[in-house]
Design an enzyme around this catalytic site. Structure first.
Site, mmCIF file in Angstrom:
data_model
loop_
_atom_site.group_PDB
_atom_site.id
_atom_site.type_symbol
_atom_site.label_atom_id
_atom_site.label_comp_id
_atom_site.label_asym_id
_atom_site.label_seq_id
_atom_site.Cartn_x
_atom_site.Cartn_y
_atom_site.Cartn_z
ATOM 1 C CD GLU A 74 3.879 -2.079 9.606
ATOM 2 O OE1 GLU A 74 3.198 -1.027 9.533
ATOM 3 O OE2 GLU A 74 5.011 -2.008 8.710
ATOM 4 C CG HIS A 107 0.012 2.924 8.542
ATOM 5 N ND1 HIS A 107 -0.494 1.852 9.492
ATOM 6 C CD2 HIS A 107 1.221 2.362 8.311
ATOM 7 C CE1 HIS A 107 0.245 0.741 9.454
ATOM 8 N NE2 HIS A 107 1.349 1.066 8.872
ATOM 9 C CD GLU A 108 3.088 4.080 5.063
ATOM 10 O OE1 GLU A 108 4.191 3.756 5.245
ATOM 11 O OE2 GLU A 108 2.172 2.885 5.028
ATOM 12 N N GLY A 153 0.873 -1.289 -0.011
ATOM 13 C CA GLY A 153 0.064 0.109 0.003
ATOM 14 C C GLY A 153 0.957 1.182 0.159
ATOM 15 C CB ALA A 154 2.273 3.715 1.494
ATOM 16 C CG MET A 155 8.681 1.432 1.662
ATOM 17 S SD MET A 155 8.721 0.078 2.958
ATOM 18 C CE MET A 155 9.635 0.870 4.194
ATOM 19 C CD GLU A 156 7.241 2.041 7.233
ATOM 20 O OE1 GLU A 156 7.434 1.214 7.906
ATOM 21 O OE2 GLU A 156 6.293 1.759 6.350
ATOM 22 C CG ASN A 157 11.338 3.964 1.286
ATOM 23 O OD1 ASN A 157 11.657 3.249 1.661
ATOM 24 N ND2 ASN A 157 10.299 4.515 0.403
ATOM 25 C CG HIS A 206 5.516 3.272 9.909
ATOM 26 N ND1 HIS A 206 5.999 2.327 11.107
ATOM 27 C CD2 HIS A 206 4.696 2.604 9.200
ATOM 28 C CE1 HIS A 206 4.911 1.343 11.074
ATOM 29 N NE2 HIS A 206 4.421 1.517 9.643
#
Length: 891
Positions: A344, A321-322, A285-289, A325
């Site tokens: 998570e 959410h991201e 869904g997404a990635m919190e780089n 993080h």
């Protein structure tokens, strides 16, 4: 990582995006923060089929002999294919590491990378480094093993330099390629997804979450391209999407959410900027780089005219959410993947808090009950569930790590943290959280570190608990499942028992706590809310109705004596407003699941839906529809189906008429959840054959077919209308939908059409559609498994999808990767309807036939599907007759 398919880690925080003339930025937020394939003959390769040994290169965990400090990485992706048609990237990397214990071996992760030059090692402490004796690539464990002639000296620092080449493939992992067309011109994007074990596909690295380091990244690229990396807030996407204003909503909510988390964590945002980018191809869904968050287009882009209220909610919750993080996961990182739930689960819980800050009129915090608590109950009630936290040695291989990204980690993690925050109070919870983050910033932790800081906050606040935070929460974290709390209002007795959907099964894991929990019980008599209690004896309650688990803040189900159930049913029928909306949804969900477990009669559960004929609130309706969906799965191929359709159609008629009077289907209801319930009214009315509803959807869809440039269907209603019209139509309607799908430029619209085409009732259309999922030119790889699941959710398509998956399993597994986050969803999705002995044997045969290929992240899902099918068989045999009679004469 955002829900969707379901990060934070050392190199997983590195995000890189390079696009060939494909990206544009929109106005920065007014929030400023200070703060070519070749082989090296000297490099040997091991046989992946070799039996493992006790050597360190045959272990899945890195030895603790080396500790990385700084990476200097240069990557050069080629956005044009070479003469063989292959897309490649080349790279240079130097990593500075400290020797913790003397060793003559350097183990560093490297997967599918070819070394183009012999690695070199230099000493940084004044002494020369040992000479490299040999280099061996261990493909199974994904290590490059560098054997030295002498030992490294403990306490000294060294620098390892490598040059390498890799394929810029379209497998959605590591450093990969995404393609799309804009104005007929092919665009290529080179981007990353490194969660959980794919950083090693981009450059050699110590690819474990505790191996945190500082990264300096250089990208070689053509001046006509845009290059982005982690380190002004900006939104990036396809030029066409940016020009259409699809990034404006995300931009408008990012600032308020960031400010909220700064206050919530009491820690300033730790980086000078936070970019967000929507990618055409993205499996998660997404990635919190850290500082460069990557998203699916549907999780970031919003079009006011085309996107629905549901799309809007998804965008704000994924962004929240991201951003959560950036502190909880990036600033402070769990030591190993066995504690992924903390990362998570926490982000899933507070995503509702951040979204509520940006959209305070939505009452979005209540929706965690439907979206997470109720959803995960269904999985955690299986004997094949698993605890939130496992032992480190149980989570070693990449596919085991990937399996941790499941509903338990996200939704159960969120549910128990919400419960913890409630009985501690939010003030105490945040106080402990803030000291935890401050103490461990830029470091790694285990989940018990959080308990220690919360306990300090409890002690300083004077809060009284029956046990310590660690003793209470240990039972929720270290044993799978949850309790059903039974309240006998006649005797006042309260008991608990491990809740299993099939009580005849035994949990797969023993529990040192004997499956007992410290349960915080909030309850009410009549309309007076009582204080919090901890599973204590109570006095008799006479003829007063009792309701426990107010607002479902506790992670448990509630059962009552028969008399109290009857009293609650009467209240629902006569004065339902006496019961909070969330608890009206809870009563339904608890009753249906207690019935599935054989604890109460199924007809009692069905009676909890009688009041819906006069209910206009979303949460009770959604809870009922979620639970009745199980009845459709079990009975839509039996004689029960007709009477069930009649009953549900009668119940929804008033809701459909209510929205007809309120909106005439032209206006959007003012309330956030009212908009959802309008969709429910239309969906259920049409699916049960209400003539007025079918006339509406057929008319709207026909009008669109006659004038494709003007879509008359309201954005919120499109999913329901498209599905109903395609189900009622034939090839003409399906082909029109496919044409509109190919032309659509808004990702959320493409998703609606893609799902709706699975509603067709012609088997040949569905078979053709299934074949499309294996052609990335038609259905993107990121969408293939969800498309198959959509087809399987159709009673006509389910056997077709099951046959298709079995016939193509080896291809699907190899093409979509054993580490794909969607395999567990795929297996569960195509077997959800199984309820016969024949289907059970097919499932077992499937498991056995393809064991040699494997199931990757779907391994646990196979076992859960077998368990669920076994339970379904028993339930149908026991309940079909009574259910049929009740639907014929509901009362």
């Amino acid at each position: 990582m955002g829900k969707g398919f379901y990060i934070s880690k050392t190199v997983g925080i590195v995000g890189i995006v390079l696009a060939a003339g494909a990206l544009a930025t929109i106005t920065a937020l007014p929030v400023v923060y200070s703060q070519e394939k070749s082989k090296n003959n000297e490099v040997k390769s091991t046989d992946p089929t070799m039996a493992p040994s006790n050597e360190p290169w045959d272990q899945w965990r890195l030895p603790q002999t080396l500790s990385p400090k700084i990476y200097n990485i240069t990557l050069w992706p080629r956005l044009q294919p070479d003469p063989t048609g292959l897309y490649i990237f080349t790279g240079l990397s130097s990593v500075v590491f400290r020797c913790v214990e003397k060793t003559n071996l350097i183990l560093i992760h490297s997967n599918k990378l070819n070394m183009t030059k012999h690695p070199t090692l230099i000493g940084l402490g004044g002494k020369p480094a040992p000479t490299i004796e040999s280099i061996v690539m261990h493909t199974k464990t994904q290590y490059m093993a560098i054997h030295l002639k002498e030992e490294l000296t403990a306490g000294e620092s060294y620098e390892l330099y490598t040059e390498f080449l890799g394929e810029l493939s379209d497998d959605l992992g590591g450093f990969y390629r995404s393609e799309y067309y804009e104005n007929g011109i092919k665009k290529v994007v080179a981007t990353t997804q490194m969660q959980a074990t794919d950083a090693r596909k981009a450059f050699p690295c110590f690819d474990e979450p505790a191996m945190k380091a500082v990264f300096h990244i250089t990208l070689n690229h053509d001046p006509a391209t845009v290059a982005l990396s982690n380190g002004v807030i900006r939104i990036f996407a396809r030029q066409e999407a940016i020009n259409a204003g699809q990034g404006e909503y995300a931009l408008s909510v990012t600032g308020p959410i960031l400010k909220f988390f700064e206050k919530y964590y009491n820690v300033p945002y730790p980086l000078p900027k936070s970019d967000q980018i929507a990618l055409p191809d993205f499996n998660a869904g997404a990635m919190e780089n850290w500082g460069l968050i990557t998203y699916r287009e549907t999780a970031l882009l919003y079009d006011e005219e085309i996107s629905s209220n549901e799309n809007k909610e998804r965008i704000i919750t994924v962004i929240s959410h991201e951003l959560a993080h950036q502190w909880f996961g990036n600033l402070v990182t769990v030591r190993w993947w066995n504690d992924l739930w903390l990362n998570e689960g926490f982000a899933t819980y507070v995503e509702y808090l951040g979204a509520d800050e940006a959209e305070p009129d939505w009452n979005i915090k209540d929706l965690i009950v439907l979206n997470d608590v109720h959803k995960v109950f269904a999985i955690d009630a299986l004997a094949s569930s698993h605890p939130l936290s496992s032992k480190e040695e149980e989570i070693q291989r990449p596919e085991q790590i990937t399996e941790m990204f499941d509903t338990i980690s996200y939704s159960k993690g969120a549910s128990v943290l919400r419960m913890l925050s409630t009985f501690l109070t939010e003030k105490v919870f945040t106080q402990g959280l803030q000291t935890y983050l401050d103490h461990f910033k830029f470091n790694n932790t285990v989940y018990t570190d959080l308990w220690e800081h919360l306990q300090k906050a409890v002690d300083s606040s004077g809060t009284t608990l029956p046990k310590t935070v660690q003793e209470i929460m240990g039972r929720w974290i270290l044993q799978m499942g949850f309790p059903v709390v039974t309240i006998n209002t006649a005797t006042g007795q309260i008991t608990q028992e491990h809740f299993l959907l099939d009580p005849e099964t035994e949990p797969d894991r023993p529990s040192e706590f004997n499956y007992e929990w410290f349960v915080p019980i909030s309850w009410t008599k009549k309309e007076a809310v009582q204080s919090l209690h901890w599973l204590l004896q109570k006095t008799g309650d006479g003829d007063q109705w009792v309701l426990a688990n107010i607002n479902v803040t506790g992670y448990y189900r509630v059962n009552y004596d028969d008399e109290n159930w009857q009293r609650l049913l009467n209240v629902l029928q006569t004065s339902r407003q006496s019961i909070p909306v969330i608890n009206r949804a809870q009563i339904i969900d608890d009753a249906f699941n207690l019935a599935k477990a054989g604890i109460i009669e199924t007809t009692l559960a069905l009676r909890t839906t009688l009041f819906l004929a006069s209910e206009m609130e979303y949460m009770p309706w959604e809870s009922a529809l979620d639970n009745l969906d199980y009845f459709y799965l079990m009975f839509d191929r039996t004689e029960v189906y007709g009477p069930m359709q009649t009953y549900v159609g009668n119940q929804v008629k008033n809701l459909f008429d209510y929205f007809t009077r309120l909106t005439n289907w032209e206006d959007v209801p003012p309330g956030h959840t009212d908009q959802y319930n309008q969709v429910n009214a239309l969906t259920v009315a049409c699916s049960t054959g209400l003539e007025a509803c079918m006339t509406l959807v057929k008319t709207w869809f026909q009008q669109w077919m006659e004038n494709p440039n003007v879509n008359p269907i309201k954005a919120n209603l499109r999913s329901a209308v498209y599905c109903s019209a395609i189900a009622a139509g034939g090839e003409k309607e399906w082909n029109f939908a496919w044409e509109m799908f190919e032309k659509a430029t808004v990702a959320s619209e493409k998703d609606k059409l893609r799902a709706a085409m699975a509603c067709a009732t012609e088997p040949w259309l569905l078979n053709r559609y299934l074949k499309y999922t294996l052609d990335p030119e038609k259905i993107r790889k990121q969408d293939a498994t969800s498309t198959i699941i959509s087809i399987a959710s159709n009673v006509v398509g389910q056997p077709l999808a099951w046959d298709f998956v079995r016939a193509n399993w080896e291809y699907i597994f190899n093409q979509y990767g054993g580490g794909s986050f969607s395999f567990s969803n795929l297996i569960n999705g195509v077997t959800n309807r199984f309820s016969t002995e024949f289907e059970l044997q097919q499932l077992i045969q499937f498991r056995d036939d393809y064991a040699h290929i494997g199931f990757g992240s779907g391994t646990l899902a196979i076992q859960q599907s077998i368990e669920r099918t076994t339970a379904n068989i028993k339930w149908v045999e026991k309940n079909q007759k009574a259910v049929l009679e009740w639907f014929k004469n509901p009362s």
